[in-house]
Design a protein around this motif. Structure first.
Motif, PDB file in Angstrom:
ATOM      1  N   PRO A 276      -1.266   1.581  -3.937  1.00  0.00           N
ATOM      2  CA  PRO A 276      -2.195   0.731  -4.694  1.00  0.00           C
ATOM      3  C   PRO A 276      -1.558  -0.515  -5.303  1.00  0.00           C
ATOM      4  N   ASP A 277      -0.272  -0.459  -5.662  1.00  0.00           N
ATOM      5  CA  ASP A 277       0.354  -1.650  -6.225  1.00  0.00           C
ATOM      6  C   ASP A 277       0.765  -2.668  -5.175  1.00  0.00           C
ATOM      7  N   GLY A 278       0.685  -2.319  -3.887  1.00  0.00           N
ATOM      8  CA  GLY A 278       0.991  -3.246  -2.814  1.00  0.00           C
ATOM      9  C   GLY A 278       2.454  -3.513  -2.584  1.00  0.00           C
ATOM     10  N   ASN A 279       3.339  -2.677  -3.098  1.00  0.00           N
ATOM     11  CA  ASN A 279       4.776  -2.895  -2.957  1.00  0.00           C
ATOM     12  C   ASN A 279       5.434  -1.948  -1.967  1.00  0.00           C
ATOM     13  N   PHE A 280       4.724  -0.916  -1.536  1.00  0.00           N
ATOM     14  CA  PHE A 280       5.305   0.071  -0.634  1.00  0.00           C
ATOM     15  C   PHE A 280       4.250   0.448   0.414  1.00  0.00           C
ATOM     16  N   VAL A 281       4.723   1.000   1.496  1.00  0.00           N
ATOM     17  CA  VAL A 281       3.863   1.599   2.504  1.00  0.00           C
ATOM     18  C   VAL A 281       4.435   2.964   2.843  1.00  0.00           C
ATOM     19  N   MET A 282       3.572   3.976   2.860  1.00  0.00           N
ATOM     20  CA  MET A 282       3.971   5.349   3.164  1.00  0.00           C
ATOM     21  C   MET A 282       3.334   5.754   4.485  1.00  0.00           C
ATOM     22  N   ALA A 283       4.115   6.419   5.315  1.00  0.00           N
ATOM     23  CA  ALA A 283       3.641   6.864   6.621  1.00  0.00           C
ATOM     24  C   ALA A 283       4.175   8.259   6.895  1.00  0.00           C
ATOM     25  N   THR A 284       3.413   9.029   7.650  1.00  0.00           N
ATOM     26  CA  THR A 284       3.829  10.367   8.067  1.00  0.00           C
ATOM     27  C   THR A 284       3.790  10.440   9.580  1.00  0.00           C
ATOM     28  N   GLY A 285       4.705  11.219  10.136  1.00  0.00           N
ATOM     29  CA  GLY A 285       4.779  11.326  11.592  1.00  0.00           C
ATOM     30  C   GLY A 285       5.495  12.584  12.013  1.00  0.00           C
ATOM     31  N   THR A 286       5.805  12.626  13.286  1.00  0.00           N
ATOM     32  CA  THR A 286       6.422  13.772  13.935  1.00  0.00           C
ATOM     33  C   THR A 286       7.253  13.224  15.083  1.00  0.00           C
ATOM     34  N   TYR A 287       8.106  13.872  15.651  1.00  0.00           N
ATOM     35  CA  TYR A 287       8.642  15.195  15.470  1.00  0.00           C
ATOM     36  C   TYR A 287      10.087  15.054  15.113  1.00  0.00           C
ATOM     37  N   LYS A 288      10.567  15.573  14.118  1.00  0.00           N
ATOM     38  CA  LYS A 288      10.125  16.637  13.238  1.00  0.00           C
ATOM     39  C   LYS A 288       9.177  16.074  12.196  1.00  0.00           C
ATOM     40  N   PRO A 289       8.322  16.921  11.619  1.00  0.00           N
ATOM     41  CA  PRO A 289       7.383  16.403  10.603  1.00  0.00           C
ATOM     42  C   PRO A 289       8.143  15.767   9.435  1.00  0.00           C
ATOM     43  N   GLN A 290       7.810  14.539   9.125  1.00  0.00           N
ATOM     44  CA  GLN A 290       8.567  13.818   8.105  1.00  0.00           C
ATOM     45  C   GLN A 290       7.697  12.760   7.454  1.00  0.00           C
TER      46      GLN A 290
ATOM     47  N   TRP B  15      -4.678  -1.646   5.878  1.00  0.00           N
ATOM     48  CA  TRP B  15      -4.803  -3.079   5.642  1.00  0.00           C
ATOM     49  C   TRP B  15      -4.066  -3.433   4.355  1.00  0.00           C
ATOM     50  N   VAL B  16      -3.253  -4.499   4.429  1.00  0.00           N
ATOM     51  CA  VAL B  16      -2.579  -5.003   3.235  1.00  0.00           C
ATOM     52  C   VAL B  16      -3.586  -5.871   2.478  1.00  0.00           C
ATOM     53  N   PRO B  17      -3.993  -5.490   1.269  1.00  0.00           N
ATOM     54  CA  PRO B  17      -5.054  -6.226   0.559  1.00  0.00           C
ATOM     55  C   PRO B  17      -4.713  -7.704   0.368  1.00  0.00           C
ATOM     56  N   LYS B  18      -5.763  -8.535   0.420  1.00  0.00           N
ATOM     57  CA  LYS B  18      -5.675  -9.983   0.198  1.00  0.00           C
ATOM     58  C   LYS B  18      -4.750 -10.658   1.195  1.00  0.00           C
ATOM     59  N   SER B  19      -4.753 -10.186   2.419  1.00  0.00           N
ATOM     60  CA  SER B  19      -3.925 -10.791   3.473  1.00  0.00           C
ATOM     61  C   SER B  19      -4.595 -10.519   4.815  1.00  0.00           C
ATOM     62  N   GLY B  20      -3.957 -10.989   5.861  1.00  0.00           N
ATOM     63  CA  GLY B  20      -4.445 -10.748   7.209  1.00  0.00           C
ATOM     64  C   GLY B  20      -3.557  -9.831   8.001  1.00  0.00           C
ATOM     65  N   MET B  21      -2.835  -8.927   7.325  1.00  0.00           N
ATOM     66  CA  MET B  21      -1.870  -8.053   7.980  1.00  0.00           C
ATOM     67  C   MET B  21      -2.401  -6.628   8.061  1.00  0.00           C
ATOM     68  N   PHE B  22      -2.149  -5.981   9.220  1.00  0.00           N
ATOM     69  CA  PHE B  22      -2.565  -4.613   9.475  1.00  0.00           C
ATOM     70  C   PHE B  22      -1.372  -3.811   9.986  1.00  0.00           C
ATOM     71  N   PHE B  23      -1.307  -2.540   9.561  1.00  0.00           N
ATOM     72  CA  PHE B  23      -0.328  -1.584  10.066  1.00  0.00           C
ATOM     73  C   PHE B  23      -1.078  -0.511  10.857  1.00  0.00           C
ATOM     74  N   LEU B  24      -0.527  -0.162  12.033  1.00  0.00           N
ATOM     75  CA  LEU B  24      -1.157   0.826  12.900  1.00  0.00           C
ATOM     76  C   LEU B  24      -0.198   1.986  13.133  1.00  0.00           C
ATOM     77  N   ALA B  25      -0.669   3.207  12.842  1.00  0.00           N
ATOM     78  CA  ALA B  25       0.047   4.419  13.242  1.00  0.00           C
ATOM     79  C   ALA B  25      -0.486   4.844  14.600  1.00  0.00           C
ATOM     80  N   ASN B  26       0.417   5.154  15.525  1.00  0.00           N
ATOM     81  CA  ASN B  26       0.000   5.385  16.911  1.00  0.00           C
ATOM     82  C   ASN B  26       0.868   6.456  17.551  1.00  0.00           C
ATOM     83  N   GLU B  27       0.595   6.694  18.825  1.00  0.00           N
ATOM     84  CA  GLU B  27       1.312   7.719  19.577  1.00  0.00           C
ATOM     85  C   GLU B  27       2.642   7.227  20.119  1.00  0.00           C
ATOM     86  N   GLY B  28       3.000   5.998  19.881  1.00  0.00           N
ATOM     87  CA  GLY B  28       4.292   5.487  20.305  1.00  0.00           C
ATOM     88  C   GLY B  28       5.351   5.684  19.236  1.00  0.00           C
TER      89      GLY B  28
END
Length: 716
Positions: free
Chosen positions: A66-80, A326-339
């Motif tokens: 919410p503060d716009g200073n970090f991005v958190m993501a979860t993935g595999t393998y291993k789950p992390q 979506w990063v608020p107040k900007s035109g940037m997007f982050f995508l989590a995918n199968e790659g």
């Protein structure tokens, strides 16, 4: 340094990070490629927005704090779990979990407090120091939401109950039981809380949406949206509320997104993704380009207008999409995918770049994607049938032939050698074909063609097209098909020549016109025939002959007029002169033809001399199979030559099962150069010349000079 960009509907979308494919190179080639990247200037100058912005296998969920200073993501393998800090443009830390993550939320403004729903029916709370506590629910969870007004954590699961875990009291409360009115037991796929007034929305498997009031803990409304099917994940798959408190976006299993006004019963806007895959997420954007909606399935991200549903732009990577942030107040997007790498996209028209990467506004338009050579230039992709044709089928499974997808990768040099051995006359045939093309090109320059189009092959087809065009328009210009660059190879390349003697051609053309295209300027032809016929082009010899005939006819006409009153004797003399003129003209024509043939033979010899000397067909046929050698003999000879060279250089090569090569050698000892040293004493020969010494001076140049060494007893 390049940026991959796509343009849709006049809107540029820049890909800042992430590959277009999950695995751009095979494993055996990627290792070799990585070793050479240190010398690749383009790779060294690339833009790496966030370092290590990837997972070992795939990424599941991603969210900006919410503060716009970090991005958190979860993935595999291993789950992390990965947390990236924008101010440092790098990975802050990563943690491993016991089970794979299904959904997560940030409970605080930063990353220090988060809750994770996992696929083993557990809810895990992460704090700054690591895991804080863990709890379990009766059924497998699918989505979570947090109500900050009463500290309730809502969990949608495979049953018809929405579990409530109060974080203030630290205990479970009575769950919400859905489907009480319709008496239908169904799972909950998605849930959301209205940020304006706290209304809760639940999307269910049966295609329905229910709205609950958190104050009375009762159902206040419901509607049927669609997309119902059989099994988990059907029905409503995504739901979200806009900040105005009145607009609700719902995504269904069949790839349709609908926008509803809470005061109306029907949908205001309906948007179909076009692929039929379930909607992953629905977002509302308030950008510089107006109010937009982002709808995502596993194939494409579509951005469209909230009021009329008009498409604005789209993002379509070649890997399956799992989540978008979506990063608020900007035109940037982050995508989590199968790659392995996560994708980052930037749309300048939706908003500026975030403050922590403001340099993107200056480089996006300057750095565009440029075509680069393929990494498979040194390899040839062949099928199994092609390997059998080249007698290389026994190499399947060895280090020489690499299996990949439905075929094999083989070294281009080995492929060329095998192709030459299997067909030794291929180069000879290609060489003769090239010589014929050059001779035909030189011959074409001496032949006058009618019109601006040169027809080398399929002349019958060209004449029919021209006649058909002239009969319709009454024009003598060349046909449109002959002037079109798309069809020029049909009338210039021998590979496109139509064989009119084949059975297939006769079956397709059972009746053929017998009309002859006479010469347009023939004597006795009417003016109408001039437009309906097309003359054949004359060669240089035909033009010269026609000029001579015209001169003779003119001379004969003058003589006949002047000698019309003469006797028969004068007429006989004229006949003799015409006969002699005809004989001389025929002799001159023969001489010119012989000269042209001699010049053509000289040009052919020059072209053959320029080409590399090759064996003729008769010589190749005379060579026995033992002299040519089999493919295995050639490989063995090459191996022996390589071993001799390595022995001379004191080198050894060890080859692995996967194609890797290990080279060992003994370095040669270099002798130190001999330098000249002139000393004051005993350094001259009997002739007074300075002596050459292998080492440096053994004593100082001047007596009494102080030593710079701390060990003053070294020289004693």
């Amino acid at each position: 340094m390049v940026l991959k960009s796509t343009t849709g509907a006049g809107v540029s979308v820049y890909q800042i990070s992430g590959a277009n494919t999950s695995r751009s190179l095979p494993d055996w080639l990627a290792k070799k490629r990585k070793r050479s990247l240190k010398n690749d200037a383009e790779y060294a100058n690339r833009i790496e927005l966030l370092q290590d912005f990837e997972f070992e296998e795939a990424s599941n969920k991603i969210q900006v704090t919410p503060d716009g200073n970090f991005v958190m993501a979860t993935g595999t393998y291993k789950p992390q779990i990965h947390v990236y800090e924008f101010s440092q443009l790098s990975l802050k830390f990563d943690r491993h979990t016991d089970a794979e993550n299904v959904d997560f939320l940030c409970l605080s403004d930063d990353w220090t407090k988060s809750v994770h729903l996992q696929n083993d029916r557990s809810i895990e709370f992460q704090a700054q120091g690591g895991i804080h506590t863990r709890s379990r629910i009766p059924k497998f969870g699918r989505a979570i939401a947090y109500n900050s007004q009463n500290c309730d954590l809502l969990v949608g699961a495979s049953g018809n109950e929405v579990y409530r875990l109060n974080l203030d009291q630290g205990r479970f409360l009575a769950p919400f039981e859905l489907g009480e009115v319709d008496d239908i037991t169904t799972g909950v796929n998605a849930l959301a809380i209205n940020p304006a007034h706290g209304l809760m929305g639940f999307g269910m498997e049966n295609g329905g949406v229910e709205f609950w009031d958190p104050r009375s803990r009762k159902r206040v409304g419901g509607m049927y949206v669609g997309g119902d099917g059989s099994g988990a994940g059907s029905g409503v798959t995504a739901i979200n509320f806009r900040d105005d408190g009145l607009t609700c976006g719902v995504g269904t299993h069949d790839g349709v997104t609908r926008l509803y006004d809470l005061r109306a019963s029907g949908a205001n806007v309906t948007k179909d993704q076009g692929y039929g895959f379930p909607i992953k997420k629905v977002l509302f954007l308030e950008s510089d380009a107006g109010s937009k909606v982002v709808s995502t399935d596993k194939r494409i991200v579509k951005i469209w207008d909230r009021n009329d549903g008009k498409a604005y732009t789209s993002i379509e990577p070649s890997v399956d999409i799992n989540d978008i942030a979506w990063v608020p107040k900007s035109g940037m997007f982050f995508l989590a995918n199968e790659g392995q790498p996560m994708h980052t996209y930037y749309v300048p028209t939706l908003g500026p770049a975030p403050r922590w990467c403001s340099f993107l506004d200056n480089v996006t338009e300057e750095l565009e994607e440029k075509p680069v050579s393929s990494v498979y230039d040194n390899y040839k992709f062949v099928t199994k049938n092609e390997l059998k044709e080249f007698n290389l089928g026994h190499l399947i499974g060895s280090n020489v032939v690499k299996s990949y997808m439905h075929g094999y990768f083989i070294d281009i040099r080995l492929y060329e050698q095998a192709r030459l051995i299997s067909n030794p006359f291929a180069y000879k045939e290609h060489r003769e074909k090239e010589i014929k093309k050059k001779i035909a090109a030189e011959r074409e320059s001496r032949i006058r063609t009618t019109g601006s189009v040169k027809v080398k092959v399929n002349k019958g087809l060209a004449e029919r097209l021209v006649h058909k065009e002239e009969s319709k328009k009454g024009d003598v210009a060349a046909s449109t098909a002959l002037r079109d660059d798309r069809f020029k190879n049909v009338f210039e390349d021998d590979d496109f020549e139509v064989d009119e003697t084949t059975h297939e051609f006769k079956m397709l053309n059972p009746t053929k016109s017998t009309r002859k295209f006479d010469e347009a300027g023939a004597s006795g032809a009417s003016s109408s025939n001039h437009t309906a016929t097309r003359g054949r082009g004359l060669t240089a010899a035909d033009e010269e002959e026609q000029e001579r005939q015209n001169q003779r006819h003119a001379a004969n006409g003058n003589e006949s007029d002047s000698d019309s009153r003469s006797e028969e004797s004068s007429g006989e003399e004229i006949d003799d002169e015409e006969a002699r003129a005809k004989i001389s003209a025929s002799e001159k024509r023969k001489l010119k033809q012989e000269e042209r043939r001699a010049k053509q033979a000289e040009r052919k010899k020059e072209l053959e001399a320029k080409m590399a000397p090759q064996l003729t067909v008769s010589q190749l046929k005379s060579v026995s199979a033992n002299e040519v050698g089999t493919f295995g003999d050639r490989v063995a000879d090459n191996a022996d030559m390589e071993a001799e060279i390595l022995d001379k250089k004191n080198m050894k090569i060890k080859r692995g099962n996967r194609g890797e090569v290990e080279l060992t050698f003994t370095p040669a000892v270099k002798q130190k150069p001999v330098r000249k040293v002139e000393d004051d004493e005993d350094n001259t020969d009997e002739f007074g010349q300075p002596k050459l010494r292998d080492m440096g001076r053994k004593k100082q140049r001047f007596d009494g000079r102080r030593s710079a060494s701390k060990n003053v007893f070294r020289g004693l």
